[in-house]
Design an enzyme around this catalytic site. Structure first.
Site, PDB file in Angstrom:
ATOM      1  N   GLU A   1      -2.169  -7.201   4.743  1.00 11.00           N
ATOM      2  CA  GLU A   1      -1.860  -8.401   5.520  1.00 11.00           C
ATOM      3  C   GLU A   1      -0.363  -8.573   5.704  1.00 11.00           C
ATOM      4  O   GLU A   1       0.120  -8.835   6.817  1.00 11.00           O
ATOM      5  CB  GLU A   1      -2.448  -9.640   4.827  1.00 11.00           C
ATOM      6  CG  GLU A   1      -3.978  -9.672   4.857  1.00 11.00           C
ATOM      7  CD  GLU A   1      -4.556 -10.775   3.985  1.00 11.00           C
ATOM      8  OE1 GLU A   1      -3.881 -11.814   3.823  1.00 11.00           O
ATOM      9  OE2 GLU A   1      -5.679 -10.597   3.470  1.00 11.00           O
TER      10      GLU A   1
ATOM     11  N   TYR B   1      -7.811  -6.755  -4.116  1.00  8.35           N
ATOM     12  CA  TYR B   1      -7.009  -7.916  -3.792  1.00  8.35           C
ATOM     13  C   TYR B   1      -5.551  -7.556  -3.483  1.00  8.35           C
ATOM     14  O   TYR B   1      -5.034  -7.919  -2.435  1.00  8.35           O
ATOM     15  CB  TYR B   1      -7.116  -8.942  -4.926  1.00  8.35           C
ATOM     16  CG  TYR B   1      -6.824 -10.357  -4.528  1.00  8.35           C
ATOM     17  CD1 TYR B   1      -6.797 -11.364  -5.487  1.00  8.35           C
ATOM     18  CD2 TYR B   1      -6.566 -10.709  -3.222  1.00  8.35           C
ATOM     19  CE1 TYR B   1      -6.523 -12.664  -5.128  1.00  8.35           C
ATOM     20  CE2 TYR B   1      -6.285 -11.994  -2.861  1.00  8.35           C
ATOM     21  CZ  TYR B   1      -6.260 -12.976  -3.820  1.00  8.35           C
ATOM     22  OH  TYR B   1      -5.984 -14.263  -3.477  1.00  8.35           O
TER      23      TYR B   1
END
Lengths: 242, 296
Positions: free
Chosen positions: A171, A164
């Site tokens: 991103e 995660y």
């Protein structure tokens, strides 16, 4: 009198049958959907590995898998529908936010800003997404078939701890790399004066998106950690409720 | 004398045991023994302060569940705060206070007369709301959770700033169809403002001062209330109409967004109210829709 009573019970049986067949139909669809998505992301994983092994570089890798990625990631929108009609017991909003953030990354960043498609950060989040999605969809598939191997359950509730944050880094770095190109091209932006009397600057929108990771990421991360404790260790955590 | 046992609604812990309670004690009186704002219910059914102990479906030992609603704030305070914001904020943009637009525009006025008209309409709308809060509305509940004031003010103040920025912008483009469009929009706006006010007055008159009785609203002699024949919550219908008028008047997309979001929220409220009317009154007029005649 007797016939109407009979009709009543026949109707009731039909309704019960309808309920049972509906959930059998839902289970069948969900099983098919999750198998298809597992397969799709496996295909993506293999295409990525094959490209890297054959070409020895990550340049051009995104372009080679772009169509498959867009198809399977966009198709995930139906998961919002699953929650909305109730065949999956998750909040529509949570699923909606998760799917929308993926759609946003794929269509509004990587797809439309060609100059960043060869960035390393793109490969980072693609790898993270692929591993995560294969684990997640195979977990759902095995769950629906009532044969869940422990290692899948382990993977689903442990890999995220590392994946995660890595995905978020990938991103964010990608969006950051895209900023100068967005500013220069003025894409998706609208300036005054215009007849709708509105303006929109995609550049500042992206900055706000990046900032929004700050409050959102910890919330989602700790939610997953709580889920993990509950599923793996049977702990019941009383959450502060309103 | 009755016994009253009070449990926490969530943890089921015994909070208090009262063994000498008068049968004609009201829930409000029992609550006041706690010095805190709490909601009281009887295994699922929420109770009101006015309910009397001996009229409840319990034996001589009653078990009540109390839930702490958290910090509360009065409805009047919330309304006054959330409505004063847009009034002041819009005017700041209208007068082009420094640091909003380029310095050469500071304290200038727009050359388009529709911008002045829009300011008057927007300000009138919020002054009306403030006055209604102070003198017209009769609230069922005294308070709401404290966090609502932050949520509501962000919504109202945020949207007001967003709309006002564009309408009062030096590069504002007036409506394409000019005077005709503006005049039509103004008529719709004023019509709906009067309508909305009429409904608020009609609803106020349903309820005697200080009471919390609930009655079915019916059309009165005022033609603006005849819409009650077709709609359960015409105040929301007129509110939607006012903002549609304002959207057409300013031809501004942010205003259209504000209208849309408001419409969605009001529809949710109208459907809830409609449902509770249907539940409470057997003889509720069947022709009525929640917010839009025949449609929604």
């Amino acid at each position: 009198m007797a016939s109407s009573e009979e009709d009543g019970t026949v109707e009731e049986k039909e309704n019960n049958n309808k309920k049972r067949t509906k959930s059998a139909l839902a289970t069948a669809w969900l099983t098919f959907y999750n198998i298809a998505m597992t397969a799709g992301w496996l295909v993506l994983a293999m295409a990525m590995m094959r490209f890297y092994i054959q070409k020895g570089t990550h340049k051009g890798l995104y372009r080679s898998i772009a169509r498959t990625l867009k198809f399977f990631q966009t198709f995930a929108l139906v998961e919002v529908g699953h929650c909305a009609i109730g065949i999956v017991r998750t909040s529509v909003i949570v699923t909606g936010v998760q799917v929308c953030s993926r759609i946003f990354m794929v269509w509004f960043i990587t797809n439309s800003i060609r100059q960043i498609q060869n960035e390393e950060s793109v490969i980072l989040f693609l790898v993270v997404w692929t591993v995560t999605e294969i684990t997640r969809y195979s977990y759902y598939t095995f769950n629906l078939l009532h044969h869940l191997p422990y290692f899948i359950k382990w993977a689903r509730y442990n890999l995220f701890i590392v994946l995660y944050p890595l995905g978020v880094i990938g991103e964010l770095m990608t969006i950051y790399a895209a900023l100068p190109f967005v500013r220069r091209s003025g894409m998706y932006s609208m300036r005054l004066p215009n007849k709708y009397n509105v303006s929109f600057d995609y550049y500042y929108c992206l900055i706000i998106v990046m900032l929004s990771y700050i409050p959102l990421f910890p919330q989602l991360y700790f939610h997953m950690l709580r889920q993990r404790r509950r599923v793996l260790h049977g702990e019941v955590i009383v959450e502060k409720d309103d | 004398m009755w016994h009253v046992e009070i449990l926490d609604a969530k943890t089921k812990d015994k909070l208090c045991f009262l063994d000498k309670v008068e049968p004609n004690a009201t829930i409000g009186e029992i609550k006041s023994m706690f010095h805190k704002s709490r909601e009281c219910h009887l295994s699922g059914k929420s109770l009101k302060d006015e309910d009397v102990l001996q009229h409840l479906p319990v034996g001589t030992t009653a078990t009540f569940y109390f839930r702490d609603l958290g910090a509360q704030i009065s409805w009047v305070t919330v309304f006054l705060t959330e409505y004063t914001g847009p009034l002041v904020i819009y005017l700041m943009f209208y007068f082009r206070v420094p640091f909003i637009y380029a310095p050469k525009y500071d304290f200038t006025t727009s050359k388009h007369w529709v911008v002045h008209l829009a300011c008057m309409c927007h300000s009138f709308h919020y002054v009306k709301r403030l006055l209604e809060t102070l003198f017209v509305h009769r609230f069922s509940h005294g308070t709401m959770p404290l966090r609502n004031i932050f949520k509501n003010c962000t919504y109202y103040w945020g949207f007001a700033a967003w709309m006002a920025y564009y309408i009062n912008h030096p590069l504002y483009t007036p409506p394409i169809y000019g005077e005709q469009q503006i005049r039509l929009a103004l008529i719709i706006f004023l019509f709906c403002q009067i309508g909305n006010f009429s409904i608020h007055i009609a609803l106020r008159n349903l309820r005697p001062p200080g009471s919390k009785t609930r009655k079915i609203p019916y059309p009165t002699k005022n033609p603006f209330t005849w819409i009650f024949l077709l709609v359960s919550c015409p105040n929301y219908t007129y509110e939607l109409g006012s903002w549609l008028g304002f959207t057409v008047m300013t031809q501004c997309l942010p205003v259209a967004f504000f209208t849309l979001v408001g419409f969605i929220q009001m529809t949710v409220w109208a459907k809830g109210k409609h449902r509770s009317y249907l539940k409470e009154f057997r003889d509720y007029p069947p022709l009525r829709s929640p917010i839009l005649p025949f449609i929604l």
